[in-house]
Design a protein around this motif. Structure first.
Motif, mmCIF file in Angstrom:
data_model
loop_
_atom_site.group_PDB
_atom_site.id
_atom_site.type_symbol
_atom_site.label_atom_id
_atom_site.label_comp_id
_atom_site.label_asym_id
_atom_site.label_seq_id
_atom_site.Cartn_x
_atom_site.Cartn_y
_atom_site.Cartn_z
ATOM 1 N N MET A 1 0.847 -1.172 0.000
ATOM 2 C CA MET A 1 0.000 0.000 0.000
ATOM 3 C C MET A 1 0.899 1.243 0.000
ATOM 4 O O MET A 1 1.836 1.324 0.785
ATOM 5 C CB MET A 1 -0.902 -0.026 1.245
ATOM 6 N N TYR A 4 0.969 7.330 1.083
ATOM 7 C CA TYR A 4 -0.101 8.300 1.254
ATOM 8 C C TYR A 4 -1.397 7.620 1.703
ATOM 9 O O TYR A 4 -2.154 8.185 2.500
ATOM 10 C CB TYR A 4 -0.328 9.139 -0.015
ATOM 11 N N GLN A 5 -1.648 6.394 1.239
ATOM 12 C CA GLN A 5 -2.836 5.664 1.667
ATOM 13 C C GLN A 5 -2.708 5.212 3.120
ATOM 14 O O GLN A 5 -3.677 5.240 3.863
ATOM 15 C CB GLN A 5 -3.086 4.451 0.768
ATOM 16 N N GLN A 6 -1.517 4.811 3.514
ATOM 17 C CA GLN A 6 -1.279 4.435 4.912
ATOM 18 C C GLN A 6 -1.546 5.622 5.830
ATOM 19 O O GLN A 6 -2.182 5.474 6.875
ATOM 20 C CB GLN A 6 0.161 3.952 5.099
ATOM 21 N N ASP A 9 -5.275 6.384 6.008
ATOM 22 C CA ASP A 9 -5.917 5.416 6.913
ATOM 23 C C ASP A 9 -5.643 5.768 8.370
ATOM 24 O O ASP A 9 -6.525 5.660 9.217
ATOM 25 C CB ASP A 9 -5.431 3.993 6.625
ATOM 26 N N SER A 45 -1.060 14.021 -1.844
ATOM 27 C CA SER A 45 -1.751 12.787 -2.221
ATOM 28 C C SER A 45 -2.598 12.258 -1.068
ATOM 29 O O SER A 45 -3.713 11.795 -1.265
ATOM 30 C CB SER A 45 -0.753 11.717 -2.663
ATOM 31 N N CYS A 46 -2.065 12.346 0.144
ATOM 32 C CA CYS A 46 -2.799 11.895 1.324
ATOM 33 C C CYS A 46 -4.060 12.718 1.513
ATOM 34 O O CYS A 46 -5.152 12.176 1.709
ATOM 35 C CB CYS A 46 -1.907 12.000 2.559
ATOM 36 N N GLU A 49 -6.606 11.917 -1.072
ATOM 37 C CA GLU A 49 -7.233 10.631 -0.760
ATOM 38 C C GLU A 49 -8.312 10.823 0.305
ATOM 39 O O GLU A 49 -9.422 10.298 0.174
ATOM 40 C CB GLU A 49 -6.177 9.629 -0.285
#
Length: 55
Positions: A1, A4-6, A9, A45-46, A49
């Motif tokens: 993953m 930025y997705q981490q 989350d 990016s984060c 998202e």
């Protein structure tokens, strides 16, 4: 993953757990990047998202 997705989350989890109040503003992109030792592009990016997920 991707990182930025981490981070997205992690932010969502912090909001759901009450560690970040729902009414609180998130740090600026530069502050967020510095806090998490990431590039500003990754912070962007984060945040994108989070926005795309409705947060």
């Amino acid at each position: 993953m991707p990182r930025y997705q981490q981070l997205a989350d992690m932010v969502i989890e912090s909001i759901q757990d009450g560690r970040i109040p729902i009414s609180a503003k998130l740090p600026s992109l530069r502050q967020f990047a510095k806090q998490h030792d990431i590039s500003v592009a990754t912070a962007v990016s984060c945040y994108q998202e989070l926005e795309s997920l409705g947060w």
